[in-house]
Scaffold this motif. Structure first.
Motif, PDB file in Angstrom:
ATOM      1  N   LEU A 175      77.802  36.803   2.395  1.00  0.00           N
ATOM      2  CA  LEU A 175      77.752  38.154   1.828  1.00  0.00           C
ATOM      3  C   LEU A 175      79.134  38.601   1.368  1.00  0.00           C
ATOM      4  O   LEU A 175      79.279  39.195   0.294  1.00  0.00           O
ATOM      5  CB  LEU A 175      77.198  39.149   2.853  1.00  0.00           C
ATOM      6  N   ALA A 176      80.143  38.328   2.164  1.00  0.00           N
ATOM      7  CA  ALA A 176      81.510  38.705   1.798  1.00  0.00           C
ATOM      8  C   ALA A 176      81.941  37.992   0.523  1.00  0.00           C
ATOM      9  O   ALA A 176      82.588  38.598  -0.350  1.00  0.00           O
ATOM     10  CB  ALA A 176      82.466  38.389   2.943  1.00  0.00           C
ATOM     11  N   ARG A 233      80.947  39.652  -7.126  1.00  0.00           N
ATOM     12  CA  ARG A 233      80.182  40.643  -7.896  1.00  0.00           C
ATOM     13  C   ARG A 233      80.170  42.007  -7.206  1.00  0.00           C
ATOM     14  O   ARG A 233      79.122  42.476  -6.762  1.00  0.00           O
ATOM     15  CB  ARG A 233      78.753  40.149  -8.064  1.00  0.00           C
ATOM     16  N   PRO A 234      81.293  42.681  -7.115  1.00  0.00           N
ATOM     17  CA  PRO A 234      81.317  43.975  -6.420  1.00  0.00           C
ATOM     18  C   PRO A 234      80.440  45.030  -7.089  1.00  0.00           C
ATOM     19  O   PRO A 234      79.815  45.846  -6.408  1.00  0.00           O
ATOM     20  CB  PRO A 234      82.787  44.373  -6.437  1.00  0.00           C
ATOM     21  N   GLY A 270      77.251  48.029  -6.222  1.00  0.00           N
ATOM     22  CA  GLY A 270      77.589  49.428  -6.476  1.00  0.00           C
ATOM     23  C   GLY A 270      78.933  49.831  -5.903  1.00  0.00           C
ATOM     24  O   GLY A 270      79.133  50.989  -5.551  1.00  0.00           O
ATOM     25  N   MET A 271      79.858  48.876  -5.808  1.00  0.00           N
ATOM     26  CA  MET A 271      81.167  49.145  -5.211  1.00  0.00           C
ATOM     27  C   MET A 271      82.284  48.831  -6.189  1.00  0.00           C
ATOM     28  O   MET A 271      82.149  47.964  -7.042  1.00  0.00           O
ATOM     29  CB  MET A 271      81.387  48.274  -3.970  1.00  0.00           C
ATOM     30  N   ALA A 290      84.837  46.838  -2.188  1.00  0.00           N
ATOM     31  CA  ALA A 290      84.131  45.594  -1.873  1.00  0.00           C
ATOM     32  C   ALA A 290      85.048  44.630  -1.131  1.00  0.00           C
ATOM     33  O   ALA A 290      84.606  43.919  -0.219  1.00  0.00           O
ATOM     34  CB  ALA A 290      83.606  44.952  -3.161  1.00  0.00           C
ATOM     35  N   GLY A 291      86.325  44.607  -1.500  1.00  0.00           N
ATOM     36  CA  GLY A 291      87.276  43.739  -0.813  1.00  0.00           C
ATOM     37  C   GLY A 291      87.441  44.107   0.643  1.00  0.00           C
ATOM     38  O   GLY A 291      87.490  43.228   1.522  1.00  0.00           O
ATOM     39  N   GLN A 292      87.508  45.391   0.929  1.00  0.00           N
ATOM     40  CA  GLN A 292      87.660  45.832   2.318  1.00  0.00           C
ATOM     41  C   GLN A 292      86.394  45.574   3.130  1.00  0.00           C
ATOM     42  O   GLN A 292      86.460  45.135   4.280  1.00  0.00           O
ATOM     43  CB  GLN A 292      88.024  47.321   2.370  1.00  0.00           C
ATOM     44  N   VAL A 293      85.240  45.834   2.528  1.00  0.00           N
ATOM     45  CA  VAL A 293      83.970  45.552   3.216  1.00  0.00           C
ATOM     46  C   VAL A 293      83.859  44.047   3.479  1.00  0.00           C
ATOM     47  O   VAL A 293      83.463  43.617   4.565  1.00  0.00           O
ATOM     48  CB  VAL A 293      82.767  46.065   2.392  1.00  0.00           C
ATOM     49  N   GLY A 294      84.241  43.249   2.489  1.00  0.00           N
ATOM     50  CA  GLY A 294      84.217  41.796   2.659  1.00  0.00           C
ATOM     51  C   GLY A 294      85.122  41.342   3.788  1.00  0.00           C
ATOM     52  O   GLY A 294      84.771  40.440   4.550  1.00  0.00           O
TER      53      GLY A 294
END
Length: 88
Positions: A27-28, A34-35, A39-40, A45-49
């Motif tokens: 997922l990361a 494809r952030p 919808g990011m 998206a980088g921080q969530v990853g």
């Protein structure tokens, strides 16, 4: 004399935990590629990853993750998975 550090308490990793860690890593990586599909913005998206990768590293190494943190990251992973799912 041993230490009480959680990093000194690795334990065997079961199939379920290994699969969970692998899925979080996937997922990361998808978020990195494809952030916008989730919808990011790229920074978000980088921080969530990073959260997904770091949690997966801990789980995959057999180290404990606080139950509240683990539940929160599982919820985050589920939300990301739903956003990336192309089905309506």
């Amino acid at each position: 004399m041993g230490t009480r550090s959680r990093y000194d308490r690795d334990r065997p990793v079961g199939e379920h935990e290994a699969a969970e860690a692998t899925e979080m890593h996937r997922l990361a990586e998808l978020l990195d590629q494809r952030p916008a599909a989730a919808g990011m913005s790229r920074p978000l998206a980088g921080q969530v990853g990073q959260v997904l990768h770091m949690t997966a590293n801990e789980i995959g190494a057999g180290r404990g993750v606080a139950i509240g943190v683990r539940r929160a990251v599982r919820g985050l992973a589920d939300a990301v998975r739903q956003e990336l799912d192309p089905r309506p």
